[in-house]
Design a protein around this motif. Structure first.
Motif, PDB file in Angstrom:
ATOM      1  N   TYR A 117      -7.574  21.790   3.112  1.00  0.00           N
ATOM      2  CA  TYR A 117      -8.393  22.175   4.258  1.00  0.00           C
ATOM      3  C   TYR A 117      -9.313  23.353   3.933  1.00  0.00           C
ATOM      4  CZ  TYR A 117      -5.317  19.135   6.971  1.00  0.00           C
ATOM      5  OH  TYR A 117      -4.631  18.048   7.451  1.00  0.00           O
ATOM      6  N   LEU A 118      -8.820  24.311   3.159  1.00  0.00           N
ATOM      7  CA  LEU A 118      -9.657  25.451   2.796  1.00  0.00           C
ATOM      8  C   LEU A 118     -10.832  25.016   1.927  1.00  0.00           C
ATOM      9  CD1 LEU A 118      -7.307  28.503   2.062  1.00  0.00           C
ATOM     10  CD2 LEU A 118      -9.189  28.368   3.709  1.00  0.00           C
ATOM     11  N   ALA A 119     -10.603  24.069   1.034  1.00  0.00           N
ATOM     12  CA  ALA A 119     -11.679  23.572   0.181  1.00  0.00           C
ATOM     13  C   ALA A 119     -12.799  22.969   1.029  1.00  0.00           C
ATOM     14  CB  ALA A 119     -11.150  22.539  -0.807  1.00  0.00           C
ATOM     15  N   GLY A 120     -12.413  22.205   2.044  1.00  0.00           N
ATOM     16  CA  GLY A 120     -13.425  21.631   2.920  1.00  0.00           C
ATOM     17  C   GLY A 120     -14.116  22.671   3.778  1.00  0.00           C
ATOM     18  N   LEU A 121     -13.374  23.669   4.256  1.00  0.00           N
ATOM     19  CA  LEU A 121     -13.950  24.693   5.128  1.00  0.00           C
ATOM     20  C   LEU A 121     -14.912  25.606   4.385  1.00  0.00           C
ATOM     21  CD1 LEU A 121     -10.858  25.686   7.300  1.00  0.00           C
ATOM     22  CD2 LEU A 121     -12.944  24.546   8.074  1.00  0.00           C
ATOM     23  N   VAL A 122     -14.640  25.899   3.113  1.00  0.00           N
ATOM     24  CA  VAL A 122     -15.542  26.750   2.337  1.00  0.00           C
ATOM     25  C   VAL A 122     -16.937  26.132   2.290  1.00  0.00           C
ATOM     26  CG1 VAL A 122     -16.053  27.571   0.010  1.00  0.00           C
ATOM     27  CG2 VAL A 122     -13.778  27.893   0.953  1.00  0.00           C
ATOM     28  N   CYS A 123     -16.991  24.835   2.009  1.00  0.00           N
ATOM     29  CA  CYS A 123     -18.286  24.143   1.968  1.00  0.00           C
ATOM     30  C   CYS A 123     -18.903  24.026   3.355  1.00  0.00           C
ATOM     31  CB  CYS A 123     -18.121  22.751   1.361  1.00  0.00           C
ATOM     32  SG  CYS A 123     -17.555  22.729  -0.352  1.00  0.00           S
TER      33      CYS A 123
END
Length: 316
Positions: A117-123
């Motif tokens: 989820y963090l990987a998606g939120l960073v972008c």
């Protein structure tokens, strides 16, 4: 010191005949010489796809000031300051883990939910911030635009640059969580596509800037579009593989996968996740499509922006 027009007025009053014509010719020649020596000529003639990068570079101090202003105003009268950049993705990730990972049971392809989820939120957060803030460029700065001249692209450029700082802080948070799970679980299948990270960030900036310029130009005439931006951005997130992997769509809805792939952010988000975890879908065709889309939407945004800024103050 008398201005040239004052001298011309005196000549009209005191001289006549050939002497008057001679003096006026000398003054006109001096005026033409002064015009040839001007460093900056302000007019409304702009090429549609002109970036005016030389002019933006000439105002780089103003660009730096705008970037500083965006950062300072965010921290002003706050207790936690830059910690807010950590709090927002942390709370959002916890909610995603509880709702989508726990209650809904949506798969993350074996990747720890916090990392996924963090990987998606960073972008997504970087793109969403660039889009929403750039889309309000004209309305938020109409008082300044009406008083002093400077290249208008300085403002949206400063937004894209200042948001890089927020992106960097959230990316550090992602690395901390990522390294924790890497040591705990024995590592991830990191691959060479991680080198595409600068390109992915540039593509996110171009898409957010392009759409932001288009929307900002349209809101000068149609004010109600401003209320649709935040709502549209929320819907767009669910059409982007931020809370679910693209493999879920491929396995469960193979006939509708093209709808998700048509989203230019899909390939960017999937490539980011694939580079750090080795899990996900990476296709050169998808990524090249997103790159072409970013270039086209940026050129379109510049074209519309350059057309609207000529008579912006008359419309607003």
């Amino acid at each position: 010191m008398l201005m040239l027009r004052d001298y011309a007025k005196i000549i009209h009053e005191k001289f006549g005949g050939k002497k008057k014509i001679t003096y006026l010719c000398i003054i006109n020649q001096k005026v033409r010489n002064m015009q040839d020596q001007w460093d900056i000529i302000i007019d409304n003639k702009r090429r549609l796809f002109s970036l005016d990068l030389k002019e933006v570079w000439r105002y780089r101090d103003l660009l730096r000031m705008y970037v500083k202003r965006d950062i300072v105003t965010f921290y002003k009268q706050t207790i936690l300051g830059p910690v807010w950049f950590f709090i927002q993705p942390v709370l959002t990730t916890i909610m995603f883990m509880f709702v989508f990972g726990g209650i809904a049971g949506i798969s993350t392809d074996g990747v720890p939910q916090a990392v996924f989820y963090l990987a998606g939120l960073v972008c997504w957060n970087y793109f969403a911030d660039c889009l929403t803030k750039c889309s309000d460029t004209f309305n938020a700065n109409q008082q300044i635009f009406g008083k002093v001249y400077f290249p208008r692209l300085v403002v949206p450029f400063s937004i894209v640059i200042s948001n890089l700082i927020k992106l960097g802080i959230q990316f550090l948070l992602f690395l901390v969580v990522y390294l924790y799970y890497a040591f705990t679980l024995g590592g991830f299948n990191v691959n060479w596509t991680i080198c595409l990270l600068p390109l992915l960030i540039l593509m996110l900036a171009c898409i957010g800037l392009g759409f932001g310029l288009v929307i900002s130009s349209m809101t000068t005439k149609y004010r109600d579009l401003r209320f649709l931006v935040s709502f549209g951005v929320q819907l767009w997130m669910y059409a982007t593989p931020v809370i679910y992997p693209l493999s879920v769509m491929k396995n469960n809805y193979p006939d509708k996968i093209w709808l998700i792939v048509a989203n230019p952010l899909t390939a960017i988000t999937e490539t980011f996740k694939y580079g750090f975890t080795g899990v996900g879908v990476f296709e050169w065709s998808y990524l090249l499509y997103s790159l072409a889309f970013a270039i086209v939407v940026l050129l379109l945004g510049i074209m519309v922006f350059n057309r609207v800024q000529k008579n912006f103050m008359d419309v607003i």
